[in-house]
Write an enzyme that holds these catalytic residues in place. Structure first.
Site: not given
Ligand code: AMP
Ligand code: ZN
Length: 137
Positions: A99, A101
């Site tokens: 993903h 950001h």
């Molecule tokens: P990363 O640390 O790059 O893996 O980022 C994962 C991101 O996913 C974090 O910013 C979380 O806040 C976000 N996240 C986790 N679960 C969900 C969810 N159910 N809906 C939206 N965002 C999420």
């Protein structure tokens, strides 16, 4: 990937606040935002990180990130956006479904993403050679 949260968001098994969707990608609001408007862009198919993303999927993802970044900027009236991709645990990856950001920024918002260090020219020459040797097609 049955236990992947983002796959469950793609399938609709887990709710999300979607802002954009096409055949290859999906964008939705981050549930724990770093700033107002923090949005995630994901491929619909499950790939763990940038290393395993097929080229075409990555290209589609980049196009969606561009489209959504501009929409987020206009909607939040922010002064800039950071696009960040965490790959592997030590880089801060928590969800192992690739993903990007999109993080809106405001003047003096206090968010500090990367501290800067220093380097000697000699070191940069050696390092750039080492990396060049590892570039694959
Ligand atoms: P990363 O640390 O790059 O893996 O980022 C994962 C991101 O996913 C974090 O910013 C979380 O806040 C976000 N996240 C986790 N679960 C969900 C969810 N159910 N809906 C939206 N965002 C999420
Ligand atoms: Zn997944």
């Amino acid at each position: 990937m049955n236990d992947c949260i983002f796959c469950k968001i793609v399938s609709g098994e887990i709710p999300s606040h979607k802002v954009y969707e096409d055949n290859w990608s999906l964008a939705f609001l981050d549930i724990a935002p770093s700033s107002y408007g923090h949005t995630l862009v994901i491929p619909k198919d499950h790939f763990e990180n940038i290393y395993t993303l097929p080229d075409e999927t990555l290209a589609r993802l980049a196009l969606t990130a561009k489209k959504v970044a501009l929409a987020v900027k206009n909607a939040t009236l922010c002064d800039g956006v950071n696009l960040i991709m965490n790959n592997e645990k030590n880089a801060g990856q928590i969800i192992f479904h690739a993903h990007i950001h999109i993080i809106p920024r405001k003047e003096n918002d206090g968010l500090k993403l990367f501290p800067h260090g220093s380097s000697a020219n000699e070191e940069l020459i050696i390092l750039s050679e080492k990396i060049k040797e590892q570039i694959k097609d």
